[in-house]
Scaffold this active site. Structure first.
Site, short mmCIF file in Angstrom:
data_model
loop_
_atom_site.label_atom_id
_atom_site.label_comp_id
_atom_site.label_asym_id
_atom_site.label_seq_id
_atom_site.Cartn_x
_atom_site.Cartn_y
_atom_site.Cartn_z
N CYS A 30 0.82 -1.21 0.00
CA CYS A 30 0.00 0.00 0.00
C CYS A 30 0.85 1.26 0.00
O CYS A 30 0.34 2.37 -0.05
CB CYS A 30 -0.92 0.04 1.21
SG CYS A 30 -1.93 -1.42 1.32
N CYS A 48 -2.80 8.40 6.62
CA CYS A 48 -1.46 8.37 7.21
C CYS A 48 -1.53 8.65 8.70
O CYS A 48 -0.78 8.07 9.50
CB CYS A 48 -0.54 9.39 6.55
SG CYS A 48 -0.21 9.02 4.83
#
Ligand SMILES: Cc1ncc(COP(=O)(O)O)c(C=O)c1O
Ligand SMILES: Cc1ncc(COP(=O)(O)O)c(C=O)c1O
Lengths: 128, 389, 389, 128
Positions: free
Chosen positions: D33, D102
């Protein structure tokens, strides 16, 4: 869009107006379509002595009317009848495709006026 | 040169050119690029979006940049119709729309939609009663222009849009001729979508925008990268977008004053023509009209021949709309107003703008009346008129 | 500032800006207007069309101006497919196309067409044998890009187009990355349609063109006035069109020399990187490639973090394509080449142009290797590599 | 696209590296990813004495890692566990929408590292 020649004839059209006591008159076109040409002829000894026009229409319609009268003046009837729309357009240095119908109208006006003359002759009301 | 064809297009305002210039050269980044050059470009287009949103009281995310009015209209109509087609298949527009609207509806008809083309009265106005009556349970979308490009007539958009809203119909307006010229307050005006094109308000050709009210769904028509929040692909034409924002800001600031000034010129022009040229009609004169537009019908002569003669005299005008200049049909707008073909063929549109002066108007009246006289002399019709002059 | 993102966009050539400038101001007519101002604008765009036609050995009437590469691709694909849909419902493209091609095919799939997405080998090349095998009696249209925007790899378009021709399949190529950079001779190259975008060859953003070979039918997608011979509505963005013509002329003239110069820089850059940075891969290095493009895969670090660090150092590059910068997925092109996700995430694209110098390349090698070292220090992976350096 | 603060933390990330003999380690994310964070903690008397990280990922991934370590240093375990992804993002002056994941990763990394610590404790291999 128009050639120099078209613009010039449109700007200073030759032979505008009526002829008094014409020998032949041709009226073609339709105001609904935006173009009407009326052509007046003076004919003597089978020769077109004078030609005039009145036109309601666009720049090309007026220019082709002007050029058509110029082309047939001094011509015999037979010569005048053989003036095609292409010849009118060519003499003007070409026309845009969507304006070619104006040259067709001019050809038709010549033919209508001459036919009118010929018919008057046949009916005995020509002036010989 | 006297330019009276501002409804066809306008020059860029000098300040607009100045604003655009650096973005062709030094500040040339692609707004999709993450680096400084790209982000600088991104910032510039977002600032333009914010400026435009401010000018029309919209939110920034409601503005989609397009390549002009045509694309904005295509995107609005096809984009919404395709998004809502499960709800119904009936659409409403008017007979006097620009071809960038009409031709999309005609294409949709071929794809199975039913379209009602609302008529207008002789003054060029759509009747809200007609609109109301045209609505069926199948109606999903309507598009009625804000002001017509040929006549300048301003439609009762607020009323039409309110009716649409009551019936749950998505409402679009083609404001290409009004953006910059009329106040547009999307906080109040209940339209769902609105199209504009920069080159009509002193911005550059090749950019425009579509306003899409928050919550209105739209199927993108130009597919590519995820530009414009996924609603319009293609690298943004940064300089033009920046120029458009500047142009709309300038027009919005100067609007009231400019409209007054221009209307005085236009009214002078019209009075002059009515006084000097017999047998003319000014279309839509009793309707609300853009202050810069005057569509004059002149009997017994044809529009193009007037246009060309005006051009010889250094005066730029249109006959009908510029877009149909290749066509032989008279303006569909004039026919819709009920004028017969032979009269509709004789139209001249004067459309004024920022740089016109009173001296020019005087000159135009003088030149125009002599041109009409000359052409009527060539024409087989209306001799009496000329002789009476 | 060292700009190495020319595949994303390029600045306008100063001569292009100079050529465009008068058309924003004085020469602002609408090409559809019949008056002098309009006809002057008309002439200008037709001269540009002629210049473009000369550069690619096409006829003028085969060039349609669009708002850019995205619109050209959309028009080509949707326009042809809709025109020929009665003949079949199978379409062919490749997995590595730009989103302005891929997303149109995806939309067509939803509308009932069957699409074969041809794979590429690790060098980024489509195999003409695969193309041949994919063809069915239902195949009506294929679109394979000329050169890929990320890798620079040049596809065997001549061979692919010839196969298409043999089978009566209309063939389009997205030449957005090659127009101006590679010779294109449509007298010889048997493609039916070809897309280009001005801002990739030192022309302005927001204009491009679609070449459509005489005889190929196309359903217009932007409906409006009768512009572009009825194939694309919308007032022509005159200045940009004029600029595009100039830009393509300049690029065509300077092409050979520029390609040599740029390739020398690119090759130096690649040698430098290979020498200074361990564990990197240069994609498509053994394929025919655009001389300006270098796609570098760096193990153990992620692309955006390299891009941003380069930007801090005043060096502009992309990671993958600019258009996917908002996305989390690694480049579909790299995945199609068979690189695993974790490696595909670590891409940096250097794309060179007219104003790059050897000094810049030296600086880039130096800066890039220290950035990679820094990021590998932060990374949990590949420590051995760093320690070996 | 990124705030000044994000760029600053990305450019000069705090607490980069491994901790030798850590009390807790959390590894989250997946190279497939494009984001992997490893967080190392030194914990004494329920207080996080030191935190370091190693991250493979984009600018936001590195900046959130850096900020997360800063936010938890000197905090008790309970305080650290209550540091949400939103808190990390806010401390950085916000993140673009498509980068919010994130900050989630950063939150997860904190939790994974603390859980690792707590588990080691439970299994008696903690250092008390
Ligand atoms: C009312 C109206 N709608 C749409 C358009 C099309 O805009 P554009 O030429 O920017 O595509 C025009 C002008 O051309 C217009 O006058
Ligand atoms: C290969 C390719 N096709 C199409 C496009 C789209 O062109 P434009 O940005 O002009 O719409 C691009 C660049 O963005 C490209 O690189």
């Amino acid at each position: 869009m128009y050639s120099e020649k078209v613009l010039e004839h449109f700007r200073n059209p030759r032979n505008v107006g009526k002829i008094e006591n014409p020998d032949g008159v041709g009226k073609v076109g339709n105001p609904v379509c935006g173009d009407v040409m009326v052509m007046y002829l003076k004919i003597k000894d089978n020769v077109i002595e004078d030609a005039k026009f009145e036109t309601f229409g666009c720049g090309a319609a007026i220019a082709t009317s002007s050029m058509a009268t110029e082309l047939i003046k001094g011509k015999t009837i037979e010569e005048a009848l053989s003036v095609t729309n292409k010849a009118v357009a060519e003499a003007l240095g070409g026309l845009p495709p969507h304006k070619m119908h104006c040259s067709v109208l001019a050809e038709e006006a010549i033919q209508a006026a001459i036919n009118d003359y010929l018919q008057r002759q046949n009916h005995g009301n020509g002036k010989a | 040169m006297i330019y009276l064809d501002y409804n066809a297009t306008s020059p860029c305002h000098p300040k607009v050119i100045e604003t655009m210039l650096p973005f062709f050269g030094e500040k040339f980044g692609n707004p999709s690029s993450l680096h400084t050059m790209g982000q600088e470009a991104k910032k510039a287009i977002e600032e333009s979006r914010a400026a435009i949103a401010r000018c029309i009281s919209a939110r920034e995310e409601e503005i989609i940049f397009t390549s002009g009015g045509t694309e904005a209209n295509n995107l609005a109509i096809r984009g919404v119709v395709k998004a809502y087609q499960k709800k119904g298949n009936h659409l409403i527009t008017s007979q006097i729309e620009h071809h960038a609207v009409l031709n999309v509806f005609k294409a949709l008809e071929k794809e199975g939609f039913t379209v009602t083309y609302l008529p207008v009265n002789q003054e060029g106005l759509v009747d809200p009663g007609d609109f109301q009556k045209a609505i069926t349970p199948q109606t999903i979308f309507a598009s009625i222009m804000h002001a017509n490009n040929e006549t300048g007539v301003i439609q009762p958009i607020e009323e039409l849009a309110s009716i649409a809203k009551e019936h749950g119909i998505i409402f679009h307006t083609d404001a290409v001729q009004t953006a910059g010229k009329l106040p547009i307050d999307l906080g109040k005006l209940p339209v769902d979508l609105l199209s504009a094109s920069a080159h009509k308000f002193y911005g550059p050709k090749g950019t425009g925008f579509l306003y899409v009210r928050k919550g209105v769904r739209l199927i993108p028509q130009l597919l590519g990268g995820a530009h414009e929040r996924g609603r319009r692909g293609g690298t943004e034409n940064v300089p033009l977008i920046v120029g458009m924002g500047k142009a709309l800001e300038i027009c919005t600031q100067e609007q009231e004053e400019e409209n007054q000034r221009i209307q005085a010129l236009r009214d002078f022009l019209e009075s002059g023509i009515l006084a000097e040229v017999p047998e003319v009609i000014i279309v839509g004169r009793r309707s609300p009209r853009l202050s810069n537009t005057s569509l004059v019908l002149v009997r017994y002569v044809e529009g193009e021949s007037m246009l060309l003669n005006l051009d010889f005299a250094g005066i730029c005008v249109s006959s009908g709309s510029a877009c149909t200049s290749g066509s032989l049909e008279p303006s569909h707008v004039l026919l819709a107003c009920g004028y017969p073909h032979e009269i509709a063929h004789g139209s001249v549109r004067f459309s004024l703008g920022k740089w016109n002066t009173m001296e020019e108007m005087k000159e135009v009246v003088r030149v125009f009346s002599s041109i009409v006289e000359k052409l009527r002399h060539i024409s087989p019709f209306g001799k009496e008129v000329i002789r009476n002059v």
